[in-house]
Design an enzyme around this catalytic site. Structure first.
Site, PDB file in Angstrom:
ATOM      1  N   GLU A 185      -5.094  -3.952  -2.180  1.00 21.62           N
ATOM      2  CA  GLU A 185      -6.528  -3.647  -2.227  1.00 21.62           C
ATOM      3  C   GLU A 185      -6.857  -2.304  -1.584  1.00 21.62           C
ATOM      4  O   GLU A 185      -7.963  -1.783  -1.757  1.00 21.62           O
ATOM      5  CB  GLU A 185      -7.324  -4.770  -1.552  1.00 21.62           C
ATOM      6  CG  GLU A 185      -7.120  -4.900  -0.046  1.00 21.62           C
ATOM      7  CD  GLU A 185      -5.846  -5.637   0.353  1.00 21.62           C
ATOM      8  OE1 GLU A 185      -5.639  -5.851   1.553  1.00 21.62           O
ATOM      9  OE2 GLU A 185      -5.052  -5.994  -0.554  1.00 21.62           O
ATOM     10  N   GLU A 223       8.521  -3.506  13.881  1.00 21.61           N
ATOM     11  CA  GLU A 223       8.503  -2.449  12.873  1.00 21.61           C
ATOM     12  C   GLU A 223       7.192  -1.686  13.038  1.00 21.61           C
ATOM     13  O   GLU A 223       6.116  -2.191  12.703  1.00 21.61           O
ATOM     14  CB  GLU A 223       8.612  -3.030  11.469  1.00 21.61           C
ATOM     15  CG  GLU A 223       8.706  -1.967  10.388  1.00 21.61           C
ATOM     16  CD  GLU A 223       8.830  -2.552   8.986  1.00 21.61           C
ATOM     17  OE1 GLU A 223       9.251  -1.819   8.079  1.00 21.61           O
ATOM     18  OE2 GLU A 223       8.484  -3.736   8.794  1.00 21.61           O
ATOM     19  N   LYS A 281      -0.993  -7.585  -9.108  1.00 19.75           N
ATOM     20  CA  LYS A 281      -2.032  -7.439  -8.095  1.00 19.75           C
ATOM     21  C   LYS A 281      -1.623  -6.317  -7.152  1.00 19.75           C
ATOM     22  O   LYS A 281      -0.742  -6.482  -6.307  1.00 19.75           O
ATOM     23  CB  LYS A 281      -2.227  -8.735  -7.294  1.00 19.75           C
ATOM     24  CG  LYS A 281      -3.497  -8.686  -6.415  1.00 19.75           C
ATOM     25  CD  LYS A 281      -3.394  -9.533  -5.183  1.00 19.75           C
ATOM     26  CE  LYS A 281      -2.682  -8.820  -4.055  1.00 19.75           C
ATOM     27  NZ  LYS A 281      -3.411  -7.642  -3.510  1.00 19.75           N
ATOM     28  N   PHE A 316       0.809  -1.219   0.000  1.00 18.51           N
ATOM     29  CA  PHE A 316       0.000   0.000   0.000  1.00 18.51           C
ATOM     30  C   PHE A 316       0.841   1.267   0.000  1.00 18.51           C
ATOM     31  O   PHE A 316       0.367   2.331  -0.401  1.00 18.51           O
ATOM     32  CB  PHE A 316      -0.917   0.030   1.244  1.00 18.51           C
ATOM     33  CG  PHE A 316      -0.204   0.395   2.519  1.00 18.51           C
ATOM     34  CD1 PHE A 316       0.016   1.728   2.874  1.00 18.51           C
ATOM     35  CD2 PHE A 316       0.283  -0.594   3.367  1.00 18.51           C
ATOM     36  CE1 PHE A 316       0.691   2.059   4.045  1.00 18.51           C
ATOM     37  CE2 PHE A 316       0.959  -0.271   4.526  1.00 18.51           C
ATOM     38  CZ  PHE A 316       1.169   1.057   4.873  1.00 18.51           C
ATOM     39  N   CYS A 365       9.628   1.391   3.919  1.00 20.10           N
ATOM     40  CA  CYS A 365      10.522   0.312   4.342  1.00 20.10           C
ATOM     41  C   CYS A 365      11.944   0.822   4.545  1.00 20.10           C
ATOM     42  O   CYS A 365      12.760   0.163   5.184  1.00 20.10           O
ATOM     43  CB  CYS A 365      10.503  -0.832   3.337  1.00 20.10           C
ATOM     44  SG  CYS A 365      11.213  -0.419   1.734  1.00 20.10           S
TER      45      CYS A 365
END
Length: 516
Positions: free
Chosen positions: A193, A394, A190, A166, A298
């Site tokens: 979502e 994290e 993909k 995302f 990240c």
């Protein structure tokens, strides 16, 4: 054009009824017949802006089938023509920046400036694909034996697939499908979502740039869609960016099915601060690298290790972070937007509480009363050791944990003992200290006075240890190697005189041939 109409409807600023994001299969937008509709929520307002349907098994199979059929023709297209498609795509992306920014800000919550950065860093990969032929060249050696030549070619694999996160709705898909497609593969992607619309815009632009039907397909969903990608026998390679649990699952399942996998997973990035560093520039860098994108990178700095007297700078760091403005990313004055979901906000707040209970202190408390958005202000924890929950997890939030070390050796030991190896940075004016750090640190991407050392596409994104699965990294030469296979051809063209000199009555040799 159907694709263009979809894009305009989704991003219209006029009031609208939330719609369902379609699949892109074989060059056409396909409304999913899936009954599971996932709401896409603006994280700044809590409003549902549209829905995305879980692609059905039949739709997933159609997408892969379309990619397999398209591969038979696309693999024969010249490298120069494939590169020209990327050249046109980079132009269209530049012209569509505002459209992409609107989608990213609305669905992800990024600030306008950060959304532009998201697009630009992906665009750099597309630009590299405009001249990818340089990296696709094989090797040649003539006369490896008398009359024998060898040559190698880099050839496409076939159908490849990507699974996106995302937090970078534009950059990550542009890490994946442009490289794979320019190498001669076809693709099934993909997106998350939570943020699918930027991907749909990029897919539309790719087709406008000249991709044939079926070369790029987009499907949607969660676990079932991921498992399909891992299992489908037509898919030869899978790229993944996301969390460790999902990434480990994808790597394990897809590799067991004989697929190549490159997977970028979690991180715990440390910045080591020496007392001789430029104080103001260092603190500015730490504030930006830890709080930018609401910490949802990240490569964000989530731990600052202050060596010796540098620990005295922590109150000044907290002051700088406190100046950052928190709010809706659509406001040009916003510095820190919302977290992606209410669950992510609650998790971060819980970990801050647990960190305090475990002995950390709050140098800056960004927690706020509940609101319609998922907002957490910049938060700075001091006195965090390697047993603290804020260190062990994290957070993926605008929370910076400050740790103390007596020496540079102690700081290096702390970083190397952490299981993750995505990125790290050292702040210093000492060349000797910098060389020692670079030489001894066990992390894939290292910055010296650079807080987020993400390499440009001439290189590759090179995380290590628990931050990466698979041995070939994203983009750069390693990205080309991931999406291609090597074919080596050895030819024997001995001259006629040699053939006539041979005794036709002699028995053939069954010994391993030797090169002469």
């Amino acid at each position: 054009m159907i694709v263009a109409r979809f894009s305009r409807r989704c991003l219209s600023t006029a009031p609208r009824v939330a719609e369902v994001v379609p699949n892109l299969i074989d060059g056409e937008w396909v409304a999913s017949t899936g009954t599971e509709k996932i709401p896409i929520v603006n994280p700044a307002t809590g409003a549902v802006v549209r829905y995305v349907a879980e692609s059905t098994q039949e739709e997933l199979e159609r997408a892969v089938g379309a990619a397999a059929r398209a591969f038979e023709e696309w693999k024969e297209v010249s490298v120069s023509r494939r590169s020209r498609v990327m050249f046109e795509l980079q132009r269209l992306i530049r012209e569509s920046e505002d459209e992409l920014v609107s989608a990213i800000v609305e669905e992800n919550g990024k600030t306008i400036a950060d959304a532009k950065g998201d697009i630009f860093r992906g665009l750099e990969v597309v630009e590299q694909c405009c001249a990818l032929g340089n990296s696709l060249m094989g090797e040649t050696l003539g006369n490896v034996a008398r009359g024998v030549d060898s040559v190698s070619y880099r050839q496409p694999l076939g159908v490849c697939a990507g699974i996106g996160p995302f937090n970078f709705p534009a950059m990550i898909p542009l890490w994946m499908f442009p490289v794979a497609i320019t190498c001669g593969n076809t693709y099934v992607y993909k997106p998350s979502e939570k943020v699918p619309t930027a991907t749909m815009i990029l897919a539309r632009l790719a087709h406008e740039a000249g991709l044939p039907r079926g070369a790029l397909n987009v499907v949607h969903g969660t676990r079932d869609a991921v498992n399909f990608v891992c299992d489908a026998p037509e898919i030869r390679a899978v790229s993944f960016v996301g969390g460790n649990a999902a990434g480990e699952h994808v790597f394990d399942r897809a590799t067991k099915n004989g697929k190549r996998v490159q997977a970028n997973l979690g991180a715990k990035n440390h910045a080591v601060v020496l007392p001789d560093a430029d104080k103001n520039k260092t603190l500015d860098a730490l504030a930006a690298a830890s709080m930018g994108a609401a910490g949802q990178r990240c490569m964000a700095i989530s731990v600052a290790v202050f060596v010796g007297k540098a620990r005295d700078w922590i109150p000044d760091l907290a002051d700088k972070c406190a100046r950052l403005r928190v709010g809706d990313g659509s406001d040009p004055d916003t510095d820190v937007g919302p977290l992606i979901t209410k669950a992510a906000l609650e998790r971060a707040e819980t970990l801050v509480e647990e960190a305090i209970d475990a002995g950390a202190s709050l140098a800056l408390d960004g927690r706020r009363p509940p609101s319609s958005g998922n907002f957490l202000g910049p938060t700075v924890l001091d006195g965090v050791d390697d047993k603290n929950p804020a260190y062990l997890n994290e957070l993926f939030a605008p929370v910076l944990s400050c740790a103390h070390a007596e020496t540079l050796d102690d700081a290096i030991s702390l970083v190397n003992a952490n299981p993750y190896g995505n990125g790290t940075a050292l702040f210093t004016k000492s060349g000797a200290s910098a060389r020692k750090f670079v030489h001894e640190i066990d992390v894939g991407q290292v910055g010296v006075n650079v807080p987020i050392p993400v390499p440009l596409p001439f290189f590759s994104f090179t995380g290590s240890r628990a931050s990466i699965r698979g041995d070939l990294h994203f983009y750069g030469k390693q990205g080309v190697y991931f999406y291609t296979q090597t074919k080596t051809v050895t030819t024997n063209w001995k001259d006629i005189a040699d053939e006539e000199a041979e005794d036709p009555a002699a028995a053939p040799s069954t010994a391993m041939p030797t090169m002469k």
